[in-house]
Design a protein around this motif. Structure first.
Motif, PDB file in Angstrom:
ATOM      1  N   GLY A  50     -33.875 -12.080 -36.018  1.00 32.27           N
ATOM      2  CA  GLY A  50     -33.540 -10.793 -36.626  1.00 32.27           C
ATOM      3  C   GLY A  50     -33.652 -10.708 -38.127  1.00 32.27           C
ATOM      4  N   ALA A  51     -33.567 -11.828 -38.825  1.00 30.89           N
ATOM      5  CA  ALA A  51     -33.570 -11.784 -40.287  1.00 30.89           C
ATOM      6  C   ALA A  51     -34.928 -11.436 -40.876  1.00 30.89           C
ATOM      7  CB  ALA A  51     -33.092 -13.127 -40.854  1.00 30.89           C
ATOM      8  N   ASN A  52     -35.982 -11.490 -40.051  1.00 31.76           N
ATOM      9  CA  ASN A  52     -37.306 -11.079 -40.551  1.00 31.76           C
ATOM     10  C   ASN A  52     -37.341  -9.599 -40.909  1.00 31.76           C
ATOM     11  OD1 ASN A  52     -37.072 -10.366 -37.846  1.00 31.76           O
ATOM     12  ND2 ASN A  52     -39.274 -10.563 -37.453  1.00 31.76           N
ATOM     13  N   ALA A  53     -36.381  -8.834 -40.400  1.00 29.95           N
ATOM     14  CA  ALA A  53     -36.320  -7.404 -40.702  1.00 29.95           C
ATOM     15  C   ALA A  53     -35.372  -7.094 -41.863  1.00 29.95           C
ATOM     16  CB  ALA A  53     -35.879  -6.626 -39.463  1.00 29.95           C
ATOM     17  N   TRP A  54     -34.713  -8.119 -42.391  1.00 31.26           N
ATOM     18  CA  TRP A  54     -33.768  -7.920 -43.488  1.00 31.26           C
ATOM     19  C   TRP A  54     -34.484  -7.836 -44.832  1.00 31.26           C
ATOM     20  CZ3 TRP A  54     -29.848 -12.458 -42.337  1.00 31.26           C
ATOM     21  CH2 TRP A  54     -29.175 -12.188 -41.129  1.00 31.26           C
ATOM     22  N   THR A  55     -33.756  -7.337 -45.827  1.00 33.59           N
ATOM     23  CA  THR A  55     -34.230  -7.417 -47.205  1.00 33.59           C
ATOM     24  C   THR A  55     -34.039  -8.845 -47.704  1.00 33.59           C
ATOM     25  OG1 THR A  55     -32.053  -6.881 -48.117  1.00 33.59           O
ATOM     26  CG2 THR A  55     -33.540  -5.019 -47.642  1.00 33.59           C
ATOM     27  N   THR A  56     -34.748  -9.196 -48.765  1.00 34.04           N
ATOM     28  CA  THR A  56     -34.562 -10.521 -49.357  1.00 34.04           C
ATOM     29  C   THR A  56     -33.131 -10.682 -49.850  1.00 34.04           C
ATOM     30  OG1 THR A  56     -36.888 -10.648 -50.008  1.00 34.04           O
ATOM     31  CG2 THR A  56     -35.362 -12.112 -51.152  1.00 34.04           C
ATOM     32  N   ALA A  57     -32.536  -9.608 -50.358  1.00 28.56           N
ATOM     33  CA  ALA A  57     -31.158  -9.669 -50.844  1.00 28.56           C
ATOM     34  C   ALA A  57     -30.196 -10.039 -49.714  1.00 28.56           C
ATOM     35  CB  ALA A  57     -30.759  -8.339 -51.467  1.00 28.56           C
TER      36      ALA A  57
END
Length: 204
Positions: free
Chosen positions: A123-130
């Motif tokens: 799921g973190a591939n859809a997150w912002t870098t922040a």
């Protein structure tokens, strides 16, 4: 040669003082972890090939000259002394995954309970870098652990169906912490991961 104490006791003169068990924050009760695990979305592992560790910036400055790694070393160590740059110059660290105690900070890695690549594919591939930076430096959940460096390297990016701590007595705590991190960050799990976590939680 590594500064390794072969037992989990620090011998001081003629007496032996047991090392305290490091306890990162937010580890839920087994019953809570089981409820959390049941609520997680099960999704097949799918690697898009775009993972890069640099997409999860580490380590943040936490206070003064102390970054996340140094903060965890102080949190999880015993009698830790640091220099003006916040680098640990002495102390001892008990690695709960394998039961080893070390007296040199260089022998300790800071393990991400849920590895960064595992987070990426769940799921973190859809997150912002922040947001990924917040995850990689998360001190408010049981995500960061001071452990023996080669044990951390053996774990790599593996989930509990592919890697478990060498100490089977730690399965319960490990599964509770892993589940809490996945739940807190709304990450998915695979069916094999869920089966492994269920088995580990049943040891509690």
């Amino acid at each position: 040669m590594k500064s390794f104490l072969v037992t989990t006791l620090m011998v001081l003169g003629a007496s032996a003082v047991p090392m305290p068990m490091p306890i990162p924050p937010g580890i839920p009760a087994a019953s809570t972890a089981k409820t959390q695990l049941a609520s997680l979305t099960v999704k097949a592992y799918a690697d898009d090939g775009n993972y890069d560790r640099d997409l999860f910036p580490t380590w943040n400055t936490i206070s003064g000259s102390c970054n996340t790694r140094e903060t965890v070393l102080k949190r999880d160590g015993t009698n830790v002394v640091v220099n003006s740059a916040c680098s640990a110059t002495s102390g001892s660290w008990y690695s709960p995954y394998d039961g080893a105690t070390w007296t040199a900070a260089s022998d300790i890695d800071i393990d991400h309970m849920v590895p960064l690549k595992n987070a990426w594919v769940s799921g973190a591939n859809a997150w912002t870098t922040a947001k990924r930076q917040q995850f990689a430096n998360d001190l408010s959940s049981p995500q960061l652990w001071a452990v023996t460096d080669n044990v951390n390297q053996a774990k790599g990016d593996k989930s509990p169906d592919a890697w478990k701590p060498p100490l089977s007595s730690y399965y319960c705590t490990y599964a509770r912490a892993w589940t809490q991190v996945k739940y807190t960050w709304a990450l998915t799990i695979t069916s094999a991961e869920k089966t492994a976590l269920t088995s580990m939680l049943n040891t509690c």
